[in-house]
Design a protein around this motif. Structure first.
Motif, PDB file in Angstrom:
ATOM      1  N   UNK A 117       0.817  -1.201   0.000  1.00  0.00           N
ATOM      2  CA  UNK A 117       0.000   0.000   0.000  1.00  0.00           C
ATOM      3  C   UNK A 117       0.854   1.256   0.000  1.00  0.00           C
ATOM      4  N   UNK A 118       0.371   2.310  -0.664  1.00  0.00           N
ATOM      5  CA  UNK A 118       1.158   3.545  -0.760  1.00  0.00           C
ATOM      6  C   UNK A 118       0.956   4.465   0.437  1.00  0.00           C
ATOM      7  N   UNK A 119      -0.054   4.197   1.274  1.00  0.00           N
ATOM      8  CA  UNK A 119      -0.230   4.900   2.547  1.00  0.00           C
ATOM      9  C   UNK A 119      -0.251   6.424   2.354  1.00  0.00           C
ATOM     10  N   UNK A 120      -1.229   6.887   1.597  1.00  0.00           N
ATOM     11  CA  UNK A 120      -1.373   8.313   1.302  1.00  0.00           C
ATOM     12  C   UNK A 120      -2.694   8.792   1.893  1.00  0.00           C
ATOM     13  N   UNK A 121      -2.683   9.917   2.561  1.00  0.00           N
ATOM     14  CA  UNK A 121      -3.928  10.447   3.112  1.00  0.00           C
ATOM     15  C   UNK A 121      -4.828  10.927   1.983  1.00  0.00           C
ATOM     16  N   UNK A 122      -6.126  10.938   2.234  1.00  0.00           N
ATOM     17  CA  UNK A 122      -7.082  11.374   1.213  1.00  0.00           C
ATOM     18  C   UNK A 122      -6.842  12.828   0.821  1.00  0.00           C
ATOM     19  N   UNK A 123      -6.505  13.665   1.784  1.00  0.00           N
ATOM     20  CA  UNK A 123      -6.260  15.083   1.495  1.00  0.00           C
ATOM     21  C   UNK A 123      -5.035  15.268   0.606  1.00  0.00           C
ATOM     22  N   UNK A 124      -3.956  14.556   0.936  1.00  0.00           N
ATOM     23  CA  UNK A 124      -2.734  14.661   0.130  1.00  0.00           C
ATOM     24  C   UNK A 124      -2.965  14.132  -1.280  1.00  0.00           C
ATOM     25  N   UNK A 125      -3.682  13.019  -1.375  1.00  0.00           N
ATOM     26  CA  UNK A 125      -3.975  12.444  -2.689  1.00  0.00           C
ATOM     27  C   UNK A 125      -4.793  13.408  -3.537  1.00  0.00           C
ATOM     28  N   UNK A 126      -5.762  14.067  -2.931  1.00  0.00           N
ATOM     29  CA  UNK A 126      -6.595  15.023  -3.667  1.00  0.00           C
ATOM     30  C   UNK A 126      -5.761  16.191  -4.185  1.00  0.00           C
ATOM     31  N   UNK A 127      -4.885  16.711  -3.341  1.00  0.00           N
ATOM     32  CA  UNK A 127      -4.028  17.825  -3.760  1.00  0.00           C
ATOM     33  C   UNK A 127      -3.108  17.409  -4.904  1.00  0.00           C
ATOM     34  N   UNK A 128      -2.552  16.204  -4.795  1.00  0.00           N
ATOM     35  CA  UNK A 128      -1.652  15.706  -5.836  1.00  0.00           C
ATOM     36  C   UNK A 128      -2.408  15.473  -7.139  1.00  0.00           C
ATOM     37  N   UNK A 129      -3.594  14.902  -7.031  1.00  0.00           N
ATOM     38  CA  UNK A 129      -4.420  14.645  -8.215  1.00  0.00           C
ATOM     39  C   UNK A 129      -4.710  15.946  -8.966  1.00  0.00           C
ATOM     40  N   UNK A 130      -5.167  16.948  -8.242  1.00  0.00           N
ATOM     41  CA  UNK A 130      -5.542  18.218  -8.869  1.00  0.00           C
ATOM     42  C   UNK A 130      -4.339  18.845  -9.578  1.00  0.00           C
ATOM     43  N   UNK A 131      -3.157  18.671  -8.999  1.00  0.00           N
ATOM     44  CA  UNK A 131      -1.949  19.278  -9.562  1.00  0.00           C
ATOM     45  C   UNK A 131      -1.377  18.483 -10.739  1.00  0.00           C
ATOM     46  N   UNK A 132      -1.316  17.144 -10.617  1.00  0.00           N
ATOM     47  CA  UNK A 132      -0.569  16.342 -11.593  1.00  0.00           C
ATOM     48  C   UNK A 132      -1.412  15.454 -12.504  1.00  0.00           C
ATOM     49  N   UNK A 133      -2.582  15.059 -12.047  1.00  0.00           N
ATOM     50  CA  UNK A 133      -3.361  14.085 -12.813  1.00  0.00           C
ATOM     51  C   UNK A 133      -4.489  14.742 -13.593  1.00  0.00           C
TER      52      UNK A 133
END
Length: 305
Positions: A117-133
């Motif tokens: 598992x990559x063990x990423x918080x939902x908030x961090x994942x959302x921020x990363x998604x909006x920026x990179x994905x």
């Protein structure tokens, strides 16, 4: 009144099973690198095989896989910097270089902090998604939602993720993982579809972990037939593209024997006839299995006594 998941399960089990070697354009390769990759990789990239796509948990394609398999990049976890654009830039570079990138995957089991598992918080994942994905959508790429575990915590994490996105994460499809029996798989798929009916679905990791050979083969036949009949499941990749003596989900789930020969499941997955090759584990796996047999036998004795 029966739940949607129950109705799907009944429909799946009521119809006769398809032949195991039935071909399917939905099948892809969940590529796992190993010390025997240089020998085994060619098995999965044969031009006559059933596979049409692959992913390798990474951003860049696997060396030598530049033939008929379409590569699907994955952002496995979140980068340490909140300004990092490596994933976006790498995918854009592949597209600019002429590679066909139609889909991307994001965050491998972010709700899990062990066993891959990559063990990423939902908030961090959302921020990363909006920026990179999310910006990849403008390049014509379809976006896969985070691939959570099959545990109940997975759907909770996913709900928190979309809440944190605040409408800025427009996923096109939902990847699922499952390592239990077929009944549980069908129920899990039904629950996911009921919750995210606006998305198509990929099953990017699945197997009946630690089942014996007969149960593993039955699970494979049931699940493949099920996936091929469900229109909203557009892609699936069995977790087993490795040798049986290196498998972390059970010897009998593997698509290759300890010698690198296709097992029945491996051959069926590629659209071929059964090989009759029986997978075996290494000495440590055999000892572990024998230990469990003793534990079960002792438990049964004391229960009877």
């Amino acid at each position: 009144m029966p739940s949607l998941a129950t109705l799907i399960l009944l429909a799946a089990t009521a119809a006769p099973l398809a032949l195991a070697q039935l071909t399917s354009s939905k099948r892809g390769l969940c590529y796992v690198s190993s010390k025997t990759s240089s020998t085994d990789d060619k098995i999965w990239d044969e031009s006559g095989s059933d596979l049409t796509w692959y992913y390798n948990y990474g951003t860049s394609p696997t060396s030598g896989y530049d033939g008929h398999l379409d590569f699907v990049p994955m952002l496995w976890g979140a980068p340490s910097s909140d300004t990092d654009m490596t994933f976006y830039n790498t995918v854009k570079g592949l597209i600019d270089g002429g590679m066909n990138i139609s889909y991307v995957l994001a965050f491998n089991e972010p709700d899990g902090c062990t066993s891959g598992g990559s063990c990423v918080s939902a908030d961090t994942a959302a921020q990363t998604w909006i920026r990179e994905i999310e910006p990849l959508k403008k390049l014509g790429v379809k976006l896969g939602a985070p691939a959570v575990t099959g545990a109940p915590s997975g759907f909770t994490w996913l709900q928190n993720f979309f809440t944190a996105c605040a409408g800025n994460c427009s996923a096109d499809f939902l990847p699922l993982h499952w390592y239990g029996n077929f009944e549980g798989l069908a129920s899990h798929v039904g629950q996911a579809n009921a919750t995210y009916a606006n998305m198509t679905m990929w099953v990017t990791e699945y197997a009946y972990a630690d089942a014996d050979l007969s149960d593993s083969q039955e699970f494979y036949n049931q699940s493949s037939s099920f996936f091929d009949r469900i229109d909203y499941i557009t892609h699936y990749s069995y977790f087993g593209a490795f040798r049986s003596d290196t498998s972390n989900v059970g010897v009998d789930t593997a698509m290759l024997t300890q010698k690198g020969e296709l097992t029945d499941i491996g051959a069926w997955y590629l659209g071929m006839d059964a090989t009759g090759e029986v997978p075996k584990g290494d000495a440590a796996q055999v000892a572990k299995f024998a230990g469990w047999v003793i534990v079960v036998a002792v438990a049964a004795f004391w229960t009877i006594a």
